[in-house]
Design a protein around this motif. Structure first.
Motif, mmCIF file in Angstrom:
data_model
loop_
_atom_site.group_PDB
_atom_site.id
_atom_site.type_symbol
_atom_site.label_atom_id
_atom_site.label_comp_id
_atom_site.label_asym_id
_atom_site.label_seq_id
_atom_site.Cartn_x
_atom_site.Cartn_y
_atom_site.Cartn_z
ATOM 1 N N PHE A 44 -61.510 -25.446 -52.918
ATOM 2 C CA PHE A 44 -61.474 -25.811 -51.504
ATOM 3 C C PHE A 44 -60.798 -24.678 -50.747
ATOM 4 N N THR A 45 -60.939 -24.685 -49.437
ATOM 5 C CA THR A 45 -60.300 -23.676 -48.602
ATOM 6 C C THR A 45 -58.930 -24.184 -48.184
ATOM 7 N N CYS A 46 -57.896 -23.454 -48.579
ATOM 8 C CA CYS A 46 -56.515 -23.795 -48.248
ATOM 9 C C CYS A 46 -56.104 -23.002 -47.011
ATOM 10 N N TYR A 47 -55.441 -23.653 -46.077
ATOM 11 C CA TYR A 47 -55.016 -23.016 -44.832
ATOM 12 C C TYR A 47 -53.509 -22.823 -44.826
ATOM 13 N N LYS A 48 -53.080 -21.647 -44.417
ATOM 14 C CA LYS A 48 -51.659 -21.342 -44.273
ATOM 15 C C LYS A 48 -51.496 -20.384 -43.099
ATOM 16 N N LEU A 49 -50.286 -20.242 -42.614
ATOM 17 C CA LEU A 49 -49.999 -19.173 -41.669
ATOM 18 C C LEU A 49 -49.863 -17.888 -42.472
ATOM 19 N N ARG A 50 -50.430 -16.799 -41.957
ATOM 20 C CA ARG A 50 -50.401 -15.537 -42.701
ATOM 21 C C ARG A 50 -48.986 -14.972 -42.714
ATOM 22 N N THR A 51 -48.494 -14.668 -43.925
ATOM 23 C CA THR A 51 -47.152 -14.109 -44.085
ATOM 24 C C THR A 51 -47.183 -12.688 -44.642
ATOM 25 N N MET A 52 -48.358 -12.241 -45.077
ATOM 26 C CA MET A 52 -48.475 -10.904 -45.659
ATOM 27 C C MET A 52 -49.351 -10.016 -44.789
ATOM 28 N N ARG A 53 -49.198 -8.729 -45.002
ATOM 29 C CA ARG A 53 -50.009 -7.771 -44.268
ATOM 30 C C ARG A 53 -51.473 -7.925 -44.665
ATOM 31 N N THR A 54 -52.376 -7.691 -43.706
ATOM 32 C CA THR A 54 -53.796 -7.753 -44.029
ATOM 33 C C THR A 54 -54.111 -6.660 -45.049
ATOM 34 N N GLY A 55 -55.047 -6.942 -45.907
ATOM 35 C CA GLY A 55 -55.407 -5.981 -46.940
ATOM 36 C C GLY A 55 -54.551 -6.077 -48.193
ATOM 37 N N THR A 56 -53.665 -7.066 -48.278
ATOM 38 C CA THR A 56 -52.809 -7.211 -49.457
ATOM 39 C C THR A 56 -53.631 -7.500 -50.701
ATOM 40 N N GLY A 57 -54.724 -8.182 -50.551
ATOM 41 C CA GLY A 57 -55.554 -8.525 -51.700
ATOM 42 C C GLY A 57 -55.433 -9.995 -52.027
ATOM 43 N N ASP A 58 -56.435 -10.499 -52.711
ATOM 44 C CA ASP A 58 -56.492 -11.916 -53.050
ATOM 45 C C ASP A 58 -55.804 -12.140 -54.396
ATOM 46 N N VAL A 59 -54.474 -12.064 -54.378
ATOM 47 C CA VAL A 59 -53.683 -12.215 -55.592
ATOM 48 C C VAL A 59 -52.635 -13.295 -55.382
ATOM 49 N N PRO A 60 -52.153 -13.899 -56.469
ATOM 50 C CA PRO A 60 -51.047 -14.857 -56.325
ATOM 51 C C PRO A 60 -49.818 -14.149 -55.736
ATOM 52 N N SER A 61 -49.000 -14.898 -55.035
ATOM 53 C CA SER A 61 -47.818 -14.314 -54.380
ATOM 54 C C SER A 61 -46.936 -13.529 -55.336
ATOM 55 N N HIS A 62 -46.755 -14.045 -56.560
ATOM 56 C CA HIS A 62 -45.855 -13.367 -57.495
ATOM 57 C C HIS A 62 -46.415 -12.031 -57.973
ATOM 58 N N GLU A 63 -47.694 -11.752 -57.711
ATOM 59 C CA GLU A 63 -48.277 -10.466 -58.076
ATOM 60 C C GLU A 63 -48.368 -9.514 -56.884
ATOM 61 N N ALA A 64 -48.069 -9.991 -55.693
ATOM 62 C CA ALA A 64 -48.103 -9.154 -54.494
ATOM 63 C C ALA A 64 -46.772 -8.417 -54.356
ATOM 64 N N PRO A 65 -46.809 -7.152 -53.936
ATOM 65 C CA PRO A 65 -45.548 -6.436 -53.758
ATOM 66 C C PRO A 65 -44.718 -7.031 -52.617
ATOM 67 N N ALA A 66 -43.419 -7.011 -52.776
ATOM 68 C CA ALA A 66 -42.518 -7.558 -51.751
ATOM 69 C C ALA A 66 -42.745 -6.894 -50.398
ATOM 70 N N SER A 67 -43.149 -5.624 -50.416
ATOM 71 C CA SER A 67 -43.374 -4.900 -49.159
ATOM 72 C C SER A 67 -44.576 -5.431 -48.382
ATOM 73 N N SER A 68 -45.406 -6.265 -49.014
ATOM 74 C CA SER A 68 -46.571 -6.806 -48.316
ATOM 75 C C SER A 68 -46.204 -7.950 -47.376
#
Length: 192
Positions: free
Chosen positions: A50-74
């Motif tokens: 399903f499509t989950c909705y959230k407010l964007r907290t990361m920079r665009t272009g971060t990639g479709d990865v789980p939060s724990h795999e995204a760099p803190a700088s994103s």
């Protein structure tokens, strides 16, 4: 009973959530380029996506990865604030009203998180809707440890009740647990 509680609570919260979401969306758009609302495919009940909705907290272009795999700088400065206050989750009230999610249940994962999906399948967790909060969220266990996360979430299956849901919702509202972690950069090594 659980679905009735979800609908009643979501309907009661929507009038308060909408102005907060609009202000947050304005802050997101004013401080970083890209859409304020974030849409992402997640795995729900019966392993349906399903499509989950959230407010964007990361920079665009971060990639479709789980939060724990995204760099803190994103994570954007406004995003860090939204995550700390858990305001980024407010658009999921729509997911609850649609029947994709519940207030309480295992946090929905990405279709690419195959280890977590398999662990949850083994514990029978796809028999219930995913939630905004749950046992593992309140205890501060994130998706970086799939087997532990699934085992902890599975304890909810034997303790499902109106009382358990209210306890987890109140604990979350009062700050229990932590927001989804992001990958921290390695510590710089000093010269010897």
């Amino acid at each position: 009973m659980k679905r009735a509680l979800d609908i009643a609570l979501a309907v009661a919260l929507v009038p308060f959530a909408v102005p907060v979401v609009l202000v947050c969306m304005g802050a997101i758009r004013a401080t970083s380029p890209g859409p304020a609302l974030f849409r992402q495919a997640r795995v729900g009940s019966g392993e349906a996506t399903f499509t989950c909705y959230k407010l964007r907290t990361m920079r665009t272009g971060t990639g479709d990865v789980p939060s724990h795999e995204a760099p803190a700088s994103s994570v954007t400065p406004v995003g860090a604030w939204l995550r700390r206050l858990k305001l980024d989750e407010l658009p999921q009230l729509w997911n609850i009203l649609r029947g994709d999610m519940s207030f309480v249940g295992p946090r929905p994962c990405l279709p690419s998180q195959t280890r977590l999906i398999a662990a949850r399948r083994a514990h029978g967790l796809y028999a219930i809707r995913p939630g905004i909060t749950g046992v593992s969220q309140v205890q501060g266990v994130d998706m970086a440890d799939p087997e532990r996360l699934a085992a902890l979430d599975a304890t909810y299956l034997s303790d499902r009740s109106l009382r358990a849901d209210l306890r987890l919702i109140v604990a979350t509202a009062f700050g229990a647990g932590r927001r989804d972690s992001v990958r921290q950069p390695p510590e710089p090594r000093g010269e010897m």
